[in-house]
Design a protein around this motif. Structure first.
Motif, short mmCIF file in Angstrom:
data_model
loop_
_atom_site.label_atom_id
_atom_site.label_comp_id
_atom_site.label_asym_id
_atom_site.label_seq_id
_atom_site.Cartn_x
_atom_site.Cartn_y
_atom_site.Cartn_z
N ALA A 1 -61.65 39.84 81.53
CA ALA A 1 -61.45 40.86 82.56
C ALA A 1 -62.10 40.44 83.88
CB ALA A 1 -62.00 42.20 82.08
N GLU A 2 -63.32 39.92 83.81
CA GLU A 2 -64.02 39.51 85.03
C GLU A 2 -63.30 38.36 85.73
OE1 GLU A 2 -66.56 40.83 86.57
OE2 GLU A 2 -66.86 42.42 85.09
N ARG B 1 -58.93 43.99 90.37
CA ARG B 1 -60.09 44.53 89.68
C ARG B 1 -59.74 45.82 88.95
NH1 ARG B 1 -62.84 42.25 94.27
NH2 ARG B 1 -62.48 44.14 95.49
N GLY B 2 -58.78 46.58 89.51
CA GLY B 2 -58.31 47.77 88.82
C GLY B 2 -57.60 47.43 87.52
N ALA C 1 -60.15 46.48 84.94
CA ALA C 1 -60.82 47.64 84.35
C ALA C 1 -60.03 48.18 83.15
CB ALA C 1 -60.99 48.74 85.40
N LYS C 2 -58.72 48.06 83.21
CA LYS C 2 -57.90 48.51 82.06
C LYS C 2 -58.20 47.65 80.84
CE LYS C 2 -54.06 49.96 85.07
NZ LYS C 2 -52.63 49.72 85.41
N LYS D 1 -61.06 46.04 80.29
CA LYS D 1 -62.41 46.38 79.84
C LYS D 1 -62.43 47.66 79.00
CE LYS D 1 -64.97 44.24 83.65
NZ LYS D 1 -65.87 44.48 84.82
N ALA D 2 -61.48 48.56 79.28
CA ALA D 2 -61.44 49.83 78.56
C ALA D 2 -60.70 49.73 77.23
CB ALA D 2 -60.76 50.89 79.43
#
Length: 265
Positions: A56-57, A137-138, A141-142, A144-145
């Protein structure tokens, strides 16, 4: 032919905003990423969560000047990895090319009005870049969730390779292709027997967990041979705690840690 610089002939009127159509279009091919994270009972939950966060990063790295929108497909490796659609389909936005002056390719333009317009033009591109990075980055975040804590009693790694082959299939020649696998690389249970190619793909095996050095080396060597046999242009295997250059297209040419057959740990 349109002029790049526009101004008003009426004294005191504000110059018009630089037309959006003057920005150089995205011309580089879209990148395609397939990320398979192992959720079998043999692969520790902390390792899969760390790998998910690492990928993700790294996703904003896919935003590049001149590149079209890139696609990221996320699968989990379990009893039947091939069954069902991706767990997530992420869209990494396109970014137009830098204006020539911003890229430093042309000699500086002279004149107050001209140089001011160039600065406006460059600022407009910087705003587009910032927006693209924010959108990337949005999407990160998906990922990461995404929940990866529930375990399954099987490890169908072959299904991951088959999914990757299908996502890579039919892409134009020269498309950047990345297969990222977070796993202990220990097949368990029924395997999809796929010989489908992953030609041109760069394979990154991340957060590779293994306890016995000799067995680990044998497993890494076996999978490196298999993946290169399917057409991968580079294969790297890294254990938890090692740096991973996931989307560095220039890595992997030397046969070192990022190269074909390269391993860390």
């Amino acid at each position: 032919m349109h002029s790049l610089i526009t101004h008003s002939s009426v004294r005191g009127r504000r110059p018009r905003r630089m037309p959006r159509r003057f920005l150089p279009a995205a011309v580089l091919l879209s990148a395609v990423v397939v990320f398979c994270v192992d959720i079998s009972s043999s692969y520790p939950v902390p390792a899969r969560e760390q790998a998910r966060a690492t990928v993700a990063e790294a996703l904003p790295e896919l935003v590049a000047p001149g590149r079209k929108e890139s696609a990221v497909y996320v699968y989990t490796i379990g009893v039947n990895t091939y069954q069902g659609p991706p767990r997530a389909h992420l869209h990494i936005p396109a970014l137009d090319e830098k204006p020539a002056s911003a890229a430093g390719n042309n000699a500086p333009l002279q004149g107050t009005k001209v140089s001011g317009k160039v600065r406006d033009f460059e600022k407009q591109w910087e705003d587009l870049r910032d927006r693209a990075m924010s959108d990337a980055r949005g999407e990160a975040a998906k990922l990461k969730a995404l929940s990866v804590s529930a375990s399954e009693p099987g490890t169908d790694i072959g299904g991951c390779l088959k999914n990757a082959s299908e996502q890579f299939s039919g892409r134009p020649h020269g498309t950047p292709l990345y297969l990222v696998i977070a796993s202990d690389l220990a097949p368990d249970g029924t395997q999809q027997q796929s010989h489908a190619p992953i030609s041109g793909a760069r394979v990154r095996v991340v957060d590779f967990t293994c306890d016995e050095a000799v067995a680990c080396d044998k497993r890494k060597t076996s999978w490196t041979h298999k993946l290169t046999g399917l057409g991968a242009v580079s294969v790297s295997v890294t254990r938890p705690g090692y740096d991973e250059h996931l989307f560095d297209a220039g890595a992997g040419g030397s046969g070192g840690p990022g190269g074909t057959g390269g391993t860390n740990g």
